[in-house]
Write an enzyme that holds these catalytic residues in place. Structure first.
Site, PDB file in Angstrom:
ATOM      1  CG  ASP A 242      -2.278   0.745   0.690  1.00  0.00           C
ATOM      2  OD1 ASP A 242      -2.238   1.521   0.272  1.00  0.00           O
ATOM      3  OD2 ASP A 242      -3.318   1.057   1.946  1.00  0.00           O
TER       4      ASP A 242
HETATM    5  C1  BGC Z   1      -4.570   3.445   0.137  1.00  0.00           C
HETATM    6  C2  BGC Z   1      -5.292   2.848  -1.101  1.00  0.00           C
HETATM    7  C3  BGC Z   1      -5.390   3.192  -2.365  1.00  0.00           C
HETATM    8  C4  BGC Z   1      -3.639   4.070  -2.553  1.00  0.00           C
HETATM    9  C5  BGC Z   1      -3.438   4.982  -3.501  1.00  0.00           C
HETATM   10  C6  BGC Z   1      -4.263   4.706  -0.142  1.00  0.00           C
HETATM   11  O1  BGC Z   1      -3.998   5.404   0.708  1.00  0.00           O
HETATM   12  O2  BGC Z   1      -4.776   3.288   0.673  1.00  0.00           O
HETATM   13  O3  BGC Z   1      -6.602   1.735  -1.284  1.00  0.00           O
HETATM   14  O4  BGC Z   1      -4.730   2.585  -3.264  1.00  0.00           O
HETATM   15  O5  BGC Z   1      -3.554   5.043  -1.402  1.00  0.00           O
HETATM   16  O6  BGC Z   1      -4.545   5.762  -3.759  1.00  0.00           O
END
Ligand code: BGC
Length: 729
Positions: free
Chosen positions: A232
């Site tokens: 993530d």
């Molecule tokens: C989130 C993810 C997301 C990523 C990119 C993170 O803050 O937890 O779900 O895909 O950001 O935006």
């Protein structure tokens, strides 16, 4: 690849606006990979998220727009209990991914609704792993049918936003395998997602992105997964450990990480073979991408067709919670007064990376008007003036999200418009029915709270419900409530005051049209809760442990409730919810009967279950059949019931019948034995229960298992390192 190329390839190229400025042609994409042109390796583009593709809708100096369709939130999609609907949504989403020039969608998300306060629950399907897994698989299959990739996230046990990047989730192996990993296991097996996104949190002391137990032992060895894993965004704290764990790609990535990986190989801290293995995982996916295949994207997906898909799915996911003496559907000759700010400021979905930059959101008032209803104009104008007035004030102005305009809008909550007694009295005379809209929003970065205006009604909302109901009832007229919310709120204290409650969820950009479809009876509601509405918050199994300790700034969250999440807790410990898992009414009625199980009374290795559904009412409609199993306690204790299969009928005309069939295999009936590291089927008498909800069981049948069986052995992984109390019967 040279070592330097390898080290760069396993690290993303950064994120625009967040310490990096890679030249992304697709503005609003959140991640990209490093290209190596001399080897014919292109750069890939990744973009969010569960409710639709999230990219920026406009680009500097261009008149062309890049709006994406905002579909209903995942919790709403799960409430359809219809994998075909979810697959159709995935197909439409994936088409937008492809036509806007993106390679991989960072969705679906399928964490478990462990606690109703998780601010991101709207992005997730259910408290039940079977529903979560089946819905995610349907979504992935739909998305990937376009030749673009889906990314199942957030792997795993990422069930809160509070301190999400550091919280240590302490959880038993059994609860992990049966509840928190199960949905991912189903999705991997049934849909082969191109990527998995590891989660921010630690699991039993180790960051998910740095856990070889999670990403190598469970995901690849036990489940045979052959796609790649990405972190993530900004997750974990040790790139070398991430590489070793087989977290193949670090997102969004920076040069410090790739330099560290390179020097670690040079110093012998990291075996270059580990990099080679991870690179191979990524390349196997890369060669399937539109970018690699040099697909010429049109930038013109069929948004009009996708809007129809979104509207249909939204209506299918709506759950009729109450309808005493059938005030709904409302005929078109009835005049409606709408109450509540959300009739105008209808909420399409939650905030953060799961937001979608849609061209519009149809409000509930506009949806009803366009369906041909006469609305009380005087009252509507009052709301309109009140909202416009407040929104023009600085504190209530709608601004770009605090994470930047790509992440949608920040809409400061405005207080519910106060209603005077006279206003309600004249509205109740001037219309045939009162419809009150209650709205809520939440999103990434914060959990919800048990306070007025969030989990509880605000004083103004409570007054609105009480006074409007009293006045309309005085006139012999009915009151309906529409809940435009992303997760459960408290309902038990006020539901008796009103005649109908329609849970519309956050239905995406077609919100108003879909609400009108159900209110008018054009669509007969057939949604069922995939998440429990508790009687009171303290009835939630994790109420005392969420979001962890120490309470003012949690570092650890202990899953003491163990496997007893959601209805598993309610049914085992006799805790009555306000509306139970699986619950949902219809404008018609159904009977479920003729339960039949194959193989007589003794289980060999397969079980066939069938049940007949009959529409016993006067309107066409669809019904969901839920197959629960009560397993005997043995060495392992079992929840009172567990959902093992479900199916939805086609639209049945009055008196029409449909036979639904379900196949269960031995593994479906097992529980996880931590001592044996195995899925075991324990001997004893099993009861199959088919019903219309977890409490509304229509017929039962039993079979026996003669001796204990080890159905599948797995590798030892993810054991807790601390002692903790686990809930038992
Ligand atoms: C989130 C993810 C997301 C990523 C990119 C993170 O803050 O937890 O779900 O895909 O950001 O935006």
């Amino acid at each position: 690849m040279t070592l330097e190329e390898k080290a760069k390839f396993v690290v993303g190229v950064g994120m625009p606006g967040f310490g990096g400025n890679p030249p992304f042609e697709v503005v609003g994409a959140v991640g990209g990979t490093y290209g190596i042109p001399r080897l014919g390796i292109p750069e890939l583009r990744f973009a969010d998220g569960p409710a639709g593709l999230r990219i920026r809708p406009t680009r500097p100096g261009q008149t062309q727009t890049y709006y994406a369709t905002a579909f209903p939130i995942a919790t709403s999609l799960a409430s359809t209990w219809d994998t075909a609907t979810v697959e159709a949504v995935g197909k439409a989403q994936g088409n937008e991914v492809k036509e806007y020039g993106v390679d991989m969608l960072l969705a679906p998300a399928l964490n478990i609704h462990r606690n109703p306060l998780n601010g991101r629950n709207f992005e997730y399907y259910s408290e039940d792993p079977l529903i979560a897994g089946k819905m995610a698989a349907a979504m992935v299959n739909g998305v990937q049918s376009n030749g673009v990739g889906a990314t199942i996230k957030h792997f795993a046990a990422n069930n809160q936003e509070t301190n999400r990047m550091s919280i240590d989730t302490v959880v038993s192996e059994r609860a992990l395998r049966e509840i928190y990993l199960k949905g991912f296991e189903i999705a991997v097996e049934e849909s082969h997602p191109w990527a998995v996104m590891s989660s921010y949190n630690k699991i039993n002391g180790i960051y998910a992105s740095q856990s070889a137990d999670l990403l190598t032992t469970v995901l690849r060895k036990d489940w045979g997964y052959n796609g790649f894993v990405m972190t993530d965004w900004f997750g974990g704290n040790d790139p070398v450990e991430q590489m070793k764990a087989q977290n193949d790609m670090i997102m969004p990535g920076n040069t410090t990480q790739s330099s560290l990986i390179k020097t670690s190989v040079e110093s012998g801290k990291l075996d270059e073979k580990v990099l080679d293995r991870n690179i191979k995982n990524i390349l196997q996916v890369l060669i399937q991408t539109p970018e690699f295949k040099k697909y010429q994207n049109s930038d013109k997906p069929d948004l009009a067709a996708h809007a129809i898909t979104a509207r249909k799915a939204a209506a299918e996911g709506m759950v009729l919670l109450k309808n005493d003496k059938m005030p709904l559907p409302i005929s078109k000759d009835q005049k409606i007064t709408l109450f509540g700010n959300t009739q105008i400021e209808t909420v399409k979905g939650g905030t953060g990376s799961g937001d979608v930059n849609a061209a519009y959101t149809t409000s509930i008032s506009d949806g009803l008007k366009s369906a041909g209803y006469e609305l009380n104009q005087t009252e509507f104008d009052k709301y309109k003036t009140y909202i416009d007035d407040l929104r023009s004030q600085d504190q209530y102005k709608i601004k770009p999200s605090s994470w930047g305009e790509d992440f949608g809008k920040f809409i400061p909550a405005i207080p519910e418009k106060p209603l005077t007694d006279n206003e309600i009295a004249s509205a109740s005379k001037d219309s045939d029915i009162g419809v009150i809209v209650i709205g809520r929003n939440s999103g990434e970065g914060a959990d919800r709270k048990v306070v007025k205006g969030d989990y509880l009604l605000s004083d103004a909302e409570e007054a609105m419900i009480s006074k409007v109901s009293a006045e309309y009832h005085k006139q012999g007229k009915k009151v309906a409530v529409i809940l435009n919310i992303g997760g459960p709120i408290e309902v038990a204290s006020w539901r008796d005051k009103v005649d109908s409650i329609l849970l519309a969820w956050q239905p995406g950009q077609e919100a108003g049209y879909a609400v009108a479809d159900v209110i008018s009876g054009k669509v007969n509601p057939s949604g069922k809760l995939a998440t429990t509405f508790p009687e009171k918050y303290s009835d939630v199994a994790s109420a005392n442990s969420f979001p962890g300790t120490p309470v003012d700034n949690p570092t650890q969250v202990v899953y003491n409730e163990d496997i007893y999440v959601g209805y598993r807790y309610n049914t085992t410990f006799n805790v009555k919810p306000a509306y139970e898992f699986g619950y949902g009414l219809s404008y018609t009625s159904f009977d479920i009967n003729h339960l039949n199980i194959s193989e007589g009374k003794k289980f060999k290795d397969k079980l066939k279950v069938s049940a007949m559904v009959e529409n016993t009412g006067d309107l066409a409609g669809r019904e969901v059949v839920q197959v629960y199993i009560s397993s005997p306690d043995g060495k392992l204790e079992k929840p009172a019931i567990e959902l093992k299969a479900f199916g939805k009928t086609k639209e049945l005309k009055p008196h029409q019948r449909e036979l639904l069939q379900f196949d269960l295999n031995a593994k479906d009936l097992t529980s996880f034995d931590e001592e044996k590291n195995a899925w075991v089927l324990e001997k004893g008498t099993y009861t199959v229960k088919v019903g219309a909800s977890s409490e509304d069981i229509k017929e039962t049948a039993t079979f026996t298992v003669d001796q204990d069986m080890i159905v599948e052995k797995v590798n030892e992984a993810l054991a807790p390192k601390v002692e903790f109390e686990r809930l038992t019967k």
